[in-house]
Design a protein around this motif. Structure first.
Motif, mmCIF file in Angstrom:
data_model
loop_
_atom_site.group_PDB
_atom_site.id
_atom_site.type_symbol
_atom_site.label_atom_id
_atom_site.label_comp_id
_atom_site.label_asym_id
_atom_site.label_seq_id
_atom_site.Cartn_x
_atom_site.Cartn_y
_atom_site.Cartn_z
ATOM 1 N N VAL A 296 -36.349 38.446 -78.008
ATOM 2 C CA VAL A 296 -36.228 38.636 -79.456
ATOM 3 C C VAL A 296 -34.776 38.935 -79.820
ATOM 4 C CG1 VAL A 296 -36.966 40.003 -81.447
ATOM 5 C CG2 VAL A 296 -38.612 39.451 -79.637
ATOM 6 N N GLU A 297 -34.140 39.810 -79.058
ATOM 7 C CA GLU A 297 -32.732 40.141 -79.311
ATOM 8 C C GLU A 297 -31.845 38.913 -79.147
ATOM 9 O OE1 GLU A 297 -28.650 41.111 -78.550
ATOM 10 O OE2 GLU A 297 -30.017 40.345 -76.991
ATOM 11 N N ARG A 298 -32.069 38.154 -78.104
ATOM 12 C CA ARG A 298 -31.275 36.944 -77.865
ATOM 13 C C ARG A 298 -31.467 35.936 -78.988
ATOM 14 N NH1 ARG A 298 -32.723 32.315 -76.819
ATOM 15 N NH2 ARG A 298 -34.820 33.003 -76.288
ATOM 16 N N ALA A 299 -32.707 35.769 -79.437
ATOM 17 C CA ALA A 299 -32.998 34.807 -80.506
ATOM 18 C C ALA A 299 -32.238 35.180 -81.779
ATOM 19 C CB ALA A 299 -34.501 34.765 -80.768
ATOM 20 N N LEU A 300 -32.245 36.469 -82.132
ATOM 21 C CA LEU A 300 -31.537 36.923 -83.324
ATOM 22 C C LEU A 300 -30.024 36.771 -83.174
ATOM 23 C CD1 LEU A 300 -33.482 40.147 -84.317
ATOM 24 C CD2 LEU A 300 -32.858 38.317 -85.893
ATOM 25 N N ARG A 301 -29.544 36.972 -81.980
ATOM 26 C CA ARG A 301 -28.092 36.968 -81.756
ATOM 27 C C ARG A 301 -27.520 35.556 -81.662
ATOM 28 N NH1 ARG A 301 -26.204 37.071 -76.771
ATOM 29 N NH2 ARG A 301 -28.120 38.067 -76.016
ATOM 30 N N GLN B 43 -30.279 46.253 -85.679
ATOM 31 C CA GLN B 43 -28.968 45.964 -86.262
ATOM 32 C C GLN B 43 -28.878 44.504 -86.699
ATOM 33 O OE1 GLN B 43 -25.695 46.783 -83.624
ATOM 34 N NE2 GLN B 43 -24.211 45.738 -84.912
ATOM 35 N N LEU B 44 -29.298 43.594 -85.817
ATOM 36 C CA LEU B 44 -29.238 42.163 -86.121
ATOM 37 C C LEU B 44 -30.198 41.797 -87.251
ATOM 38 C CD1 LEU B 44 -29.079 40.890 -82.442
ATOM 39 C CD2 LEU B 44 -27.324 40.478 -84.176
ATOM 40 N N ARG B 45 -31.360 42.434 -87.264
ATOM 41 C CA ARG B 45 -32.352 42.166 -88.308
ATOM 42 C C ARG B 45 -31.764 42.484 -89.687
ATOM 43 N NH1 ARG B 45 -38.211 44.336 -87.294
ATOM 44 N NH2 ARG B 45 -37.024 45.824 -86.087
ATOM 45 N N LYS B 46 -31.055 43.607 -89.795
ATOM 46 C CA LYS B 46 -30.444 43.992 -91.070
ATOM 47 C C LYS B 46 -29.291 43.057 -91.440
ATOM 48 C CE LYS B 46 -31.629 48.872 -90.476
ATOM 49 N NZ LYS B 46 -31.095 50.219 -90.122
ATOM 50 N N GLU B 47 -28.451 42.751 -90.466
ATOM 51 C CA GLU B 47 -27.289 41.893 -90.723
ATOM 52 C C GLU B 47 -27.697 40.508 -91.205
ATOM 53 O OE1 GLU B 47 -25.091 41.813 -87.095
ATOM 54 O OE2 GLU B 47 -24.336 43.877 -87.304
ATOM 55 N N ARG B 48 -28.819 40.019 -90.688
ATOM 56 C CA ARG B 48 -29.213 38.635 -90.953
ATOM 57 C C ARG B 48 -30.319 38.521 -92.001
ATOM 58 N NH1 ARG B 48 -29.771 34.718 -86.094
ATOM 59 N NH2 ARG B 48 -29.610 33.424 -87.951
ATOM 60 N N ASN B 49 -30.714 39.642 -92.587
ATOM 61 C CA ASN B 49 -31.842 39.618 -93.517
ATOM 62 C C ASN B 49 -33.009 38.866 -92.884
ATOM 63 O OD1 ASN B 49 -33.445 39.878 -95.818
ATOM 64 N ND2 ASN B 49 -32.567 38.079 -96.813
ATOM 65 N N ALA B 50 -33.356 39.309 -91.687
ATOM 66 C CA ALA B 50 -34.363 38.605 -90.885
ATOM 67 C C ALA B 50 -35.710 39.308 -90.946
ATOM 68 C CB ALA B 50 -33.907 38.497 -89.430
ATOM 69 N N LEU B 51 -36.759 38.502 -90.887
ATOM 70 C CA LEU B 51 -38.137 38.993 -90.831
ATOM 71 C C LEU B 51 -38.707 38.586 -89.478
ATOM 72 C CD1 LEU B 51 -40.144 40.391 -92.859
ATOM 73 C CD2 LEU B 51 -41.074 38.107 -93.273
ATOM 74 N N ILE B 52 -39.223 39.557 -88.737
ATOM 75 C CA ILE B 52 -39.801 39.284 -87.416
ATOM 76 C C ILE B 52 -41.317 39.220 -87.551
ATOM 77 C CG2 ILE B 52 -40.057 40.108 -85.049
ATOM 78 C CD1 ILE B 52 -37.351 41.500 -85.348
ATOM 79 N N LEU B 53 -41.874 38.041 -87.272
ATOM 80 C CA LEU B 53 -43.315 37.801 -87.364
ATOM 81 C C LEU B 53 -43.885 37.709 -85.960
ATOM 82 C CD1 LEU B 53 -43.299 34.949 -90.065
ATOM 83 C CD2 LEU B 53 -43.437 37.416 -90.446
ATOM 84 N N ALA B 54 -44.937 38.457 -85.686
ATOM 85 C CA ALA B 54 -45.514 38.481 -84.340
ATOM 86 C C ALA B 54 -47.001 38.187 -84.383
ATOM 87 C CB ALA B 54 -45.271 39.832 -83.675
ATOM 88 N N LYS C 29 -39.147 35.564 -98.277
ATOM 89 C CA LYS C 29 -37.876 35.330 -98.967
ATOM 90 C C LYS C 29 -36.695 35.612 -98.030
ATOM 91 C CE LYS C 29 -40.081 34.495 -102.790
ATOM 92 N NZ LYS C 29 -40.246 33.085 -103.245
ATOM 93 N N ALA C 30 -36.989 35.904 -96.773
ATOM 94 C CA ALA C 30 -35.936 36.244 -95.820
ATOM 95 C C ALA C 30 -35.081 35.012 -95.500
ATOM 96 C CB ALA C 30 -36.555 36.804 -94.538
ATOM 97 N N GLN C 31 -33.825 35.257 -95.168
ATOM 98 C CA GLN C 31 -32.938 34.164 -94.770
ATOM 99 C C GLN C 31 -33.296 33.638 -93.390
ATOM 100 O OE1 GLN C 31 -29.053 35.926 -95.022
ATOM 101 N NE2 GLN C 31 -28.931 35.761 -97.254
ATOM 102 N N THR C 32 -33.812 34.539 -92.547
ATOM 103 C CA THR C 32 -34.127 34.179 -91.172
ATOM 104 C C THR C 32 -35.530 34.659 -90.826
ATOM 105 O OG1 THR C 32 -31.793 34.376 -90.532
ATOM 106 C CG2 THR C 32 -33.426 34.421 -88.754
ATOM 107 N N LEU C 33 -36.325 33.783 -90.221
ATOM 108 C CA LEU C 33 -37.649 34.135 -89.718
ATOM 109 C C LEU C 33 -37.628 34.007 -88.198
ATOM 110 C CD1 LEU C 33 -39.962 32.189 -92.225
ATOM 111 C CD2 LEU C 33 -39.402 34.624 -92.265
#
Length: 303
Positions: free
Chosen positions: A271-276, A12-23, A52-56
Motif C-alpha cells: 500500500v505504501e509503495r503504491a501511494l509513493r 502522510q502520502l494519503r494526505k499529500e495526494r488527497n487519496a482514498l484507500i478502499l479495501a 471525489k478523491a484525486q487518487t483511489l
C-alpha cells in the motif's frame, strides 16, 4: 520498515495526494485497519462512483481496481498489487463472449462484477452477489438471459427466483471447494452455531446452510441477529470486521483453508509503495470505460 513506520508513511502520502484507500473485506486485517473504507464488491463500486478523491488506492484484485477506474475515470486509480487477479474473472474469454453474443443477439448478458473491464464492455448489465437477485428480477420475464461467469451464483438465482437462465462455465475456486460435508461436520461440532455461506458456493451447499449472503450482507446479518454464534463459510478476511463490530459474539471458520491467495498477496508495504510510486496505475481505453461504465451504471440505477 516496521509496521508503525509504514502506517505513518501511508498516512502522510494519503494526505499529500488527497487519496482514498478502499479495501475489500477479504484483504488482511492490517490493511482493513488503515483503509478509509472497507466493503464488498457492491459497496466498493458505490464508493468509487461517489468518490471525489484525486487518487483511489484499491486494496483488492484487478477487476475491483478496473471497476473503480471505470466509475471514477478522472481519478488516478492504483492497484496495490498488479499480480492480484481473480481466477473467476479469467474464466470469461472476451473472444468467446463475442462469438456467443453474435450467435445469440436476443439474449441479454448479465455479468457478475467479478469480470474484466473488457468483458463488462460487452454485456448489457452488471451485478454483484449483493444485488444479483434484484438485477435478475428487474429483467422482463420473456427475455433470455446468459449469466456469467459464476455458474454457482447463477444456479442459486435460478433456484430462488424460478427464472431460467443460461450459465457460463465459471466459478470461484475458493467457494466452489466448500462442501456439504464441511457444513455437516461443523453442525456436529457447534450445534448452536448458525452457518453462513457465500452465494458463490454450490447450490447443495447453499441449501445446507442457514443463510447464503454476500460479505456485506453477512456483516449486516450478524450484527442485527439475536444469535450469538456463527460459522462463516467465506474467505477468512471477513472475520476481522465481524469480530470488530460484534465483540460479544462467537465466530468459527467453516474451514481454515478458505483463503483467496490473490487477496492475501497484499501487504501494508505494498500500500505504501503504491501511494509513493503510482507503479500499478490502472489505465483503460476511453471507449472501454464508456461501454463498461454503462453496464455498471445500469446496475446501480436498479432500485
Amino acid at each position: 520498515m516496521d509496521k508503525n513506520t509504514i502506517i505513518e508513511k501511508i498516512d502522510q502520502l494519503r494526505k499529500e495526494r488527497n487519496a482514498l484507500i478502499l479495501a475489500h473485506n477479504y484483504v488482511a486485517a492490517e490493511i482493513q485497519e488503515i483503509a478509509d473504507f472497507c466493503g464488498d464488491s457492491l459497496e466498493l463500486s458505490i464508493k468509487a462512483a461517489a468518490a471525489k478523491a484525486q487518487t483511489l488506492v484499491v486494496c483488492g484484485v484487478r477487476f475491483m481496481a478496473e471497476t473503480a477506474k471505470i466509475l471514477s475515470p478522472d481519478a488516478t486509480v492504483i492497484m496495490v498489487r498488479s499480480d492480484a487477479g481473480c481466477p473467476m474473472a479469467d474464466m470469461v474469454d472476451p473472444d468467446e463472449l463475442k462469438a456467443y453474443k453474435s450467435a445469440n443477439p436476443d439474449t441479454l448478458l448479465i455479468a457478475y462484477v467479478n469480470t474484466t473491464a473488457e468483458v463488462k464492455a460487452l454485456v448489457d448489465i452488471c451485478c454483484t452477489s449483493g444485488n444479483a437477485e434484484k438485477i435478475v428480477s428487474s429483467i422482463p420475464a420473456d427475455r433470455k438471459i446468459m449469466f456469467l461467469p459464476d455458474r454457482n451464483l447463477g444456479a442459486n438465482l435460478i433456484n430462488k427466483l424460478n427464472r431460467p437462465m443460461e450459465l457460463w462455465h465459471g466459478c470461484c475456486p475458493v467457494h466452489d471447494a466448500v462442501t456439504v460435508e464441511m457444513i455437516n461436520d461443523m453442525r456436529k461440532k457447534y450445534p448452536a452455531s448458525q452457518i453462513l455461506v457465500h452465494p458463490e458456493c454450490r447450490p447443495e451447499v447453499v441449501n445446507a446452510a442457514d443463510q447464503a449472503l454476500s460479505t456485506g450482507a453477512m456483516l449486516n446479518y450478524v450484527t442485527a441477529s439475536t444469535h450469538n454464534e456463527f460459522t462463516v463459510g467465506t474467505e477468512s478476511g471477513i472475520l476481522f470486521r465481524m469480530m470488530q463490530a460484534n465483540p460479544d459474539k462467537t465466530f468459527h471458520l467453516l474451514q481454515p483453508e478458505i483463503l483467496c491467495t490473490d487477496m492475501k498477496k497484499l501487504t501494508l508495504a505494498d500500500v505504501e509503495r503504491a501511494l509513493r510510486t503510482n507503479q500499478d496505475e490502472v489505465m483503460l481505453p476511453a471507449e472501454m470505460i464508456k461501454e463498461a461504465g454503462a453496464a455498471i451504471r445500469k446496475m446501480l440505477d436498479v432500485k
